[in-house]
Scaffold this motif. Structure first.
Motif, short mmCIF file in Angstrom:
data_model
loop_
_atom_site.label_atom_id
_atom_site.label_comp_id
_atom_site.label_asym_id
_atom_site.label_seq_id
_atom_site.Cartn_x
_atom_site.Cartn_y
_atom_site.Cartn_z
N UNK A 1 52.94 49.12 -14.71
CA UNK A 1 52.09 50.21 -14.22
C UNK A 1 52.11 50.23 -12.69
N UNK A 2 52.16 51.45 -12.14
CA UNK A 2 52.34 51.56 -10.69
C UNK A 2 51.21 50.91 -9.91
N UNK A 3 49.96 51.08 -10.37
CA UNK A 3 48.85 50.45 -9.64
C UNK A 3 48.85 48.93 -9.82
N UNK A 4 49.35 48.45 -10.95
CA UNK A 4 49.48 47.01 -11.13
C UNK A 4 50.51 46.44 -10.17
N UNK A 5 51.61 47.16 -9.99
CA UNK A 5 52.63 46.74 -9.02
C UNK A 5 52.07 46.75 -7.60
N UNK A 6 51.28 47.77 -7.29
CA UNK A 6 50.65 47.82 -5.97
C UNK A 6 49.69 46.65 -5.77
N UNK A 7 48.90 46.35 -6.79
CA UNK A 7 47.98 45.22 -6.70
C UNK A 7 48.73 43.90 -6.56
N UNK A 8 49.87 43.77 -7.22
CA UNK A 8 50.67 42.56 -7.09
C UNK A 8 51.20 42.40 -5.66
N UNK A 9 51.71 43.49 -5.11
CA UNK A 9 52.18 43.44 -3.72
C UNK A 9 51.05 43.08 -2.76
N UNK A 10 49.89 43.65 -3.00
CA UNK A 10 48.73 43.36 -2.15
C UNK A 10 48.34 41.88 -2.26
N UNK A 11 48.39 41.32 -3.47
CA UNK A 11 47.99 39.93 -3.66
C UNK A 11 49.01 38.93 -3.17
N UNK A 12 50.31 39.26 -3.32
CA UNK A 12 51.36 38.32 -2.91
C UNK A 12 51.29 38.07 -1.41
N UNK A 13 51.03 39.10 -0.63
CA UNK A 13 50.98 38.94 0.82
C UNK A 13 49.61 38.43 1.30
N UNK A 14 48.67 38.25 0.37
CA UNK A 14 47.35 37.69 0.73
C UNK A 14 47.01 36.52 -0.18
N UNK A 15 48.04 35.77 -0.53
CA UNK A 15 47.86 34.66 -1.46
C UNK A 15 46.85 33.64 -0.93
N UNK A 16 46.86 33.39 0.37
CA UNK A 16 45.97 32.38 0.93
C UNK A 16 44.50 32.79 0.87
N UNK A 17 44.24 34.08 0.74
CA UNK A 17 42.85 34.53 0.71
C UNK A 17 42.25 34.50 -0.70
N UNK A 18 43.05 34.17 -1.71
CA UNK A 18 42.58 34.17 -3.09
C UNK A 18 42.12 32.76 -3.45
N UNK A 19 40.91 32.66 -4.01
CA UNK A 19 40.35 31.36 -4.41
C UNK A 19 39.68 31.51 -5.76
N UNK A 20 38.91 30.52 -6.10
CA UNK A 20 38.25 30.53 -7.42
C UNK A 20 37.16 31.59 -7.52
N UNK A 21 36.71 32.12 -6.40
CA UNK A 21 35.71 33.17 -6.42
C UNK A 21 36.38 34.51 -6.70
N UNK A 22 35.87 35.22 -7.68
CA UNK A 22 36.47 36.49 -8.07
C UNK A 22 36.25 37.55 -6.98
N UNK A 23 37.31 38.27 -6.66
CA UNK A 23 37.26 39.36 -5.68
C UNK A 23 37.70 40.64 -6.38
#
Length: 1000
Positions: A204-226
């Motif tokens: 899905x196009x928005x899923x691909x967009x979300x993946x691109x957004x997350x890959x380049x912000x991997x360090x900002x992702x933690x156990x707390x849900x965003x």
């Protein structure tokens, strides 16, 4: 524990199976060195690749642009793609196909088909009676289905990627809108098969967009849900997606980032195209009003004019996003009439007022499906080209209640970059950092079947049952198993969509058929006859919702169990080796092994319909069963409860078998390739009887209800048709390449001529300097000679008596000035040239010397011609003379001539005798007179001084002759004048005219 025996599936030793898998992986790795992604938008597509040394790069097309129009122009003998096809939309709008994705998976009666006809009336849509779909009728023998046209576009995108990667590519990830149903997704997969692409996943196009957004912000992702909301308004549709980012613990790699789609909302027709169509209609109205009263044709009836208006509307929409007003202008819109009109942003917003009111709709749908509120959303990020319209941002900002909207991603390329990252993760040729993706089911899927029930003794009736297979917003990919326990003969069941009440009436009409498939089973009764002594454990149907969101029925099995005595057997050496290798790699050849921990096994029995009053609590149980565990988590799947009137011991056995698949008996492990080391002899004797499971595959016949897929023969014909078109295009390219090579060869030969001319030009200065230095001596000698003789001529002319003078003072002064200027130029130029090196351009040029000589010769020639044709003046009579003139018939001896003595002689010197006659020339009357000339001729000896102001007198009053001849020799080396200077000036006192000759 129960051992499983599967018929028609011969077992192989685990080592050979492992070697086969490894060999297949190596072969696949050798063939796949690059992967690609295609972000397939309504208006344009973006292609990205990953290859060794090039991580995630957008492909440039032949025009060096990063996005390519999804446009195809089809003619009888040629095709055009991309920008070339977009430019052909003006010249040939009927053969240029755009926005055809709206027709994928749609039957003829779908509202979107009627909408496409209204938007693009220039296209002729034919009807396919077999599939109830439409196709493009380009010509009498030229027709293409929407899948075939999409296949052409995908093949073109593949060629762009291969040219950019400089290697063949066959694996791809393709983006599709999240609202695509099963028929639309299968249509895209068929188009990819026609293009020869191996689709790793439809994402899905928005899923691909979300993946691109997350890959380049991997360090900002933690156990707390965003929670992040992506609002994507493209050209054709609008999709709003809520995504939760969080790190989770996985079996394979420990703690890894994960994105989970929580909610989705969409509007199929809200996009930039609808805004452009509103603008096009407005411009057409203005043009018609400008020509009102001229009885002109309505511009809406002219396809080429409407194509021009649509292109101008697209440009106008873009410009008005940054300006308050703009001038729309089209040269030669129709009938060679130009169009020009001013459009303001306020007018544009008024035209699209109802569209802007629909902007908050997808946001509310996404929140409802995610069961969230706006306070839980941390950020709203804009995606898609249409979100650049200021009014869209204004309405959306008000709807989400945030301070600002996120614009920190590339709205055009984010989906393509996310899809190519997923392609690299799925490919065996690359290794990327794990990022768990859990997409969500938009449309629920359930199983419906009817069975006979006995209400009272002797009274039977039919009861309709529903079982939810994949619930709404449940994660995928995953597998589900549903069990039918009370069938011992052939039967059928249906797979349909679940509750679609969240869609509006118009969306339901566009959605199409809500029935997916009818499954007809063959061979159920025969399986029961094969195992009369075995106990039936039901008919199990295995379903899969793969990574592309496409539902498939993997297999249907009839399962039986019985108690058998355990007879210990010695293991063979080969089996031990296979078990050892399997334990090392953690592999298993058991077909029921779960993949990636995402499969949930459901053992369901016939029961009343979902939510029935006579069996309370069943709906809650089924919902829990339909939920799949989180992909990649270490949590085991929940127990599978049984329903109906099955015996308690069977329920317990089934539950034990499903919950503890690892605790298998040795014989079962032996079949699966996971046999443990042999137990001691004492343990072998104490082992009790065990259950043996027998599995018999059941024949399946599928009847597709939503949209029939292309039959294999039809699909093969479509593939061949596209291959023929591709071969024809390649042949055309080869011809053009050969023609270009021939032309290049011709240009190369001309280039040789140009190189020769260039060398000559480079050497011209050298040759010029050498030629000039070669000419200087003779040119300068000729100039000096001419100056000397001209000076002598001037001096002789000034010696003519006043009574006999034929030249004026001005004429002689002019000649004197030219002589002096020529001498000055010559001396200055020669001096300047002497200072220059031989490699510099000379300042002393032979052409300048010749010009000076010609100027001087012109002045002398003028005076000579004047003297030649001037009559002598009559001699006045002297009244005071005492001496009488001699008679006319006096002899020559009596009339002796007085001659001007040559230089260096006195008056008493004897006169010079007349030389003999020369052949072919006039007689010479005197010796050449030597006059003083600057520089070359020796100076004249000093003469006797005369009183000031007194003119020189002649010795002989009767006759005086001045003869100048042979001043320039006949073999003059200059070659410029080419004449022999001979001047004779005879001044006679007699009335006989004097002679003056300057022959050339």
């Amino acid at each position: 524990m129960a051992a499983t025996v599967r018929r028609q599936r011969p077992r192989r030793p685990a080592c050979w199976a492992l070697m086969t898998v490894l060999l297949a992986d190596l072969l696949a790795l050798s063939d796949t060195l690059a992967v690609m992604s295609v972000d397939l938008g309504s208006e344009s597509m973006k292609v990205a690749i990953v290859k060794p040394g090039v991580p995630m790069e957008i492909v440039l097309n032949k025009e060096s642009r990063r996005k390519t129009p999804v446009t195809v122009t089809l003619k009888e003998n040629e095709r055009f793609f991309g920008d070339s096809a977009a430019s052909m939309a003006i010249k040939n709008p009927k053969a240029t196909l755009r926005y055809f994705q709206q027709l994928l998976g749609k039957q003829e009666g779908n509202p979107h088909v009627a909408l496409y006809r209204a938007r693009f009336p220039e296209h002729e849509l034919g009807f396919d009676p077999q599939r109830q779909t439409v196709h493009f009728q380009i010509g009498p023998q030229l027709q293409f289905s929407p899948e075939e046209v999409l296949g052409m576009v995908l093949n073109y995108s593949r060629s762009l990627a291969e040219d950019f990667a400089e290697q063949p590519i066959k694996d791809a990830v393709i983006t599709v809108p999240a609202f695509f149903n099963q028929a639309e997704r299968r249509a895209v997969l068929q188009a990819a098969r026609m293009a020869g692409l191996k689709v790793l996943q439809l994402i899905n196009d928005n899923t691909a967009t979300a993946l691109s957004y997350g890959v380049f912000r991997r360090k900002d992702i933690n156990t707390t849900a965003q929670n992040v909301m992506f609002y994507d308004m493209g050209s054709g549709s609008t999709v709003c997606t809520i995504v939760t980012y969080q790190t989770v613990k996985t079996k394979e790699a420990g703690m890894q980032p994960q994105l989970q789609v929580r909610g989705v909302g969409f509007d199929r027709t809200l996009g930039g195209l609808e805004m452009e169509l509103r603008l096009r209609e407005h411009l057409a109205k203005l043009f018609n009003e400008q020509r009102k009263g001229q009885r002109a044709q309505d511009v809406r009836e002219n396809p080429r004019a409407m194509a021009k208006l649509l292109r101008e509307a697209n440009r106008l929409k873009t410009v008005l996003s940054a300006n308050a007003d703009h001038m729309a202008q089209i040269e030669g819109l129709m009938d060679d009439v130009d169009f020009k009109a001013k459009v303001t942003r306020a007018e544009f917003e008024e035209l699209c007022a109802d569209l802007f009111e629909r902007v908050p709709g997808p946001v509310q749908q996404a929140l409802q499906s995610a069961e969230m509120n706006l306070d839980e959303i941390e950020q709203v990020i804009l995606v898609g080209g249409a979100t650049r319209v200021p009014k869209v941002q204004e309405v959306l900002l008000k709807a989400v209640g945030k301070e600002e909207l996120g614009k920190n991603i590339n709205a055009d390329e984010a989906a393509a970059m996310g899809a190519v990252y997923q392609a690299a993760a799925l490919s065996k040729a690359f290794k990327v950092k794990p990022f768990v993706v859990r997409d969500a089911v938009i449309y629920p899927i359930l199983v419906e079947f009817t069975r006979e029930v006995e209400d009272e003794p002797g009274l039977r009736s039919l009861k309709h049952n529903k079982r939810v297979l994949f619930s709404r917003m449940g994660p995928y990919p995953q597998r589900k198993v549903i069990t039918f326990n009370r069938y011992n003969r052939d039967f059928h069941f249906h797979v349909n969509y679940g509750d679609l009440g969240f869609l509006g009436p118009e969306d339901l009409r566009v959605f199409g058929s809500q029935n997916l498939t009818t499954v007809k089973l063959r061979g159920v009764g025969e399986s029961f006859k094969k195992y009369p002594d075995y106990e039936s454990k039901g008919i199990k149907a295995h379903f899969s919702l793969d990574e592309s969101g496409v539902l498939s029925l993997i297999r249907v099995e009839s399962v039986f169990e019985t108690l058998v005595e355990d007879s210990p057997e010695e293991e063979s050496t080969l089996t031990k080796l296979g078990n050892t290798i399997s334990s090392l790699f953690g592999g298993s050849s058991a077909p029921d092994t779960k993949e990636n921990g995402t499969d949930t096994v459901q053992e369901e029995e016939e029961s009343p319909a979902e939510g029935s009053k006579d069996e309370p609590g069943e709906q809650a149980e089924l919902k829990e069963e339909a939920e799949a565990p989180m992909e990649g988590t270490s949590q085991p799947p929940p127990a599978e409860p049984q329903e109906g009137a099955a015996p308690a011991e069977e329920k317990a056995t089934e539950k034990e078998n499903e919950e503890k698949p690892e605790a298998q008996e040795p014989s079962q492990k032996k079949e699966a390739g996971l046999e443990a080391p042999p137990a001691p002899e004492e343990e072998k004797k104490q082992k009790p009887a065990r259950k043996q499971r027998m599995v018999e595959e059941i024949g399946v016949e599928l009847v597709v209800l939503d949209l029939p897929d292309l039959a294999e023969d039809e699909l093969a014909r479509s593939v061949q048709k596209l291959q023929d078109l591709t071969s024809r295009d390649l042949e055309k390219q080869e011809r053009e390449k050969a023609a270009n090579s021939l032309e290049a060869f011709i240009f190369e030969t001309q280039m040789l001529k140009e190189k020769l001319a260039e060398l000559r030009r480079l050497c011209n200065s050298l040759f010029f300097r050498a030629e000039e230095r070669k000419r200087w001596p003779e040119r300068l000698s000729a100039l000096d000679s001419l100056l000397n003789h001209s000076s002598m001529f001037l001096k002789g002319a000034r010696l003519i008596p006043e009574m006999e003078q034929v030249f004026t003072e001005v004429e002689m002064t002019t000649l004197e000035k030219v002589i002096n200027e020529t001498w000055a130029w010559k001396n200055a130029t020669v001096a300047e040239q002497a200072k220059l090196p031989a490699t510099e351009k000379p300042v002393l040029l032979s052409k300048d010397i010749e010009a000076k000589m010609m100027a001087l010769d012109r002045e002398v020639q003028y005076l000579l011609n004047k003297a030649k044709f001037t009559k002598p003046r009559p001699r006045p009579k002297d009244k005071n003379a005492t001496r009488a003139e001699p008679p006319l018939n006096a002899s020559a001896s009596d009339q002796a001539e007085k001659v001007i003595p040559p230089a260096g002689q006195t008056e008493d010197t004897k006169p010079i005798s007349e030389p003999e006659k020369e052949t072919g020339s006039e007689p010479a009357d005197a010796e050449p007179l030597e006059l003083e000339g600057p520089g070359v001729v020796p100076a004249e000896p000093e003469q006797e001084e005369q009183p000031a102001g007194q003119k020189p007198t002649l010795k002989n009053d009767e006759l005086s002759r001045l003869s100048l001849e042979g001043l320039i020799p006949t073999d003059d080396p200059s070659g410029v004048l080419g004449f022999r200077l001979q001047v004779r000036v005879a001044v006679r006192l007699s009335p006989r005219p004097f002679r003056l000759d300057w022959p050339r």
